[in-house]
Design a protein around this motif. Structure first.
Motif, short mmCIF file in Angstrom:
data_model
loop_
_atom_site.label_atom_id
_atom_site.label_comp_id
_atom_site.label_asym_id
_atom_site.label_seq_id
_atom_site.Cartn_x
_atom_site.Cartn_y
_atom_site.Cartn_z
N ASP A 31 37.79 60.30 37.81
CA ASP A 31 38.84 59.49 37.20
C ASP A 31 39.38 58.47 38.19
O ASP A 31 39.60 57.30 37.85
N LYS A 32 39.58 58.89 39.43
CA LYS A 32 40.05 57.96 40.46
C LYS A 32 39.03 56.86 40.71
O LYS A 32 39.39 55.69 40.87
N LYS A 33 37.76 57.23 40.77
CA LYS A 33 36.72 56.22 40.97
C LYS A 33 36.69 55.23 39.82
O LYS A 33 36.59 54.01 40.04
N LEU A 34 36.79 55.74 38.61
CA LEU A 34 36.78 54.87 37.44
C LEU A 34 37.98 53.92 37.46
O LEU A 34 37.84 52.73 37.16
N ASN A 35 39.13 54.42 37.85
CA ASN A 35 40.32 53.56 37.94
C ASN A 35 40.11 52.46 38.98
O ASN A 35 40.51 51.31 38.76
N ARG A 36 39.48 52.78 40.10
CA ARG A 36 39.20 51.76 41.13
C ARG A 36 38.25 50.70 40.60
O ARG A 36 38.42 49.51 40.86
N ILE A 37 37.22 51.14 39.89
CA ILE A 37 36.25 50.20 39.32
C ILE A 37 36.93 49.28 38.32
O ILE A 37 36.73 48.06 38.33
N MET A 38 37.76 49.86 37.45
CA MET A 38 38.47 49.06 36.45
C MET A 38 39.40 48.05 37.12
O MET A 38 39.46 46.89 36.72
N GLU A 39 40.09 48.48 38.17
CA GLU A 39 40.98 47.59 38.90
C GLU A 39 40.19 46.46 39.55
O GLU A 39 40.58 45.29 39.49
N HIS A 40 39.07 46.79 40.15
CA HIS A 40 38.22 45.80 40.82
C HIS A 40 37.70 44.76 39.84
O HIS A 40 37.62 43.57 40.16
N MET A 41 37.36 45.21 38.63
CA MET A 41 36.80 44.30 37.63
C MET A 41 37.87 43.61 36.79
O MET A 41 37.58 42.77 35.95
N GLY A 42 39.14 43.96 37.04
CA GLY A 42 40.22 43.32 36.30
C GLY A 42 40.37 43.84 34.88
O GLY A 42 40.90 43.14 34.02
N ILE A 43 39.92 45.04 34.63
CA ILE A 43 40.03 45.64 33.30
C ILE A 43 41.31 46.46 33.24
O ILE A 43 41.55 47.32 34.07
N GLU A 44 42.13 46.16 32.24
CA GLU A 44 43.38 46.89 32.09
C GLU A 44 43.12 48.19 31.34
O GLU A 44 42.30 48.25 30.43
N ASP A 45 43.88 49.21 31.72
CA ASP A 45 43.79 50.49 31.04
C ASP A 45 44.45 50.34 29.67
O ASP A 45 45.56 49.84 29.55
#
Length: 91
Positions: A31-45
């Motif tokens: 989950d932490k890794k996925l959050n980092r990837i989303m943040e890096h790609m500019g994808i909002e939760d």
């Protein structure tokens, strides 16, 4: 020979007992890794909690559960529990 079998069975039992905690750790780590990837790609939760809270306030718990399942793919039991928890926190 018997003591070897007993020791092996105890080791297997220990692994089985310990594995749920390690599974939870792995899920949290992913989950932490996925959050980092989303943040890096500019994808909002995407959070639909506010939408669900509005449905709950309008006494539409079943549609709230259905909406949550559509959005997340959650099972019925998990979605009901999630909506119930939101309901308890809202009021």
């Amino acid at each position: 020979m018997e003591s070897l079998i007993i020791a092996l069975l105890l080791m297997i039992l220990g692994i089985l007992v310990a594995s749920p905690g390690s599974s939870e750790f792995k899920i949290n780590h992913m989950d932490k890794k996925l959050n980092r990837i989303m943040e890096h790609m500019g994808i909002e939760d995407i959070s639909i909690d506010e939408e669900l809270k509005e449905l709950i306030e309008d006494d539409k718990k079943i549609p709230a559960i259905k909406r949550l399942r559509e959005e997340t793919g959650m099972g019925l039991k998990e979605a009901k529990k999630y909506v119930d928890n939101l309901d308890e926190k809202s009021f």
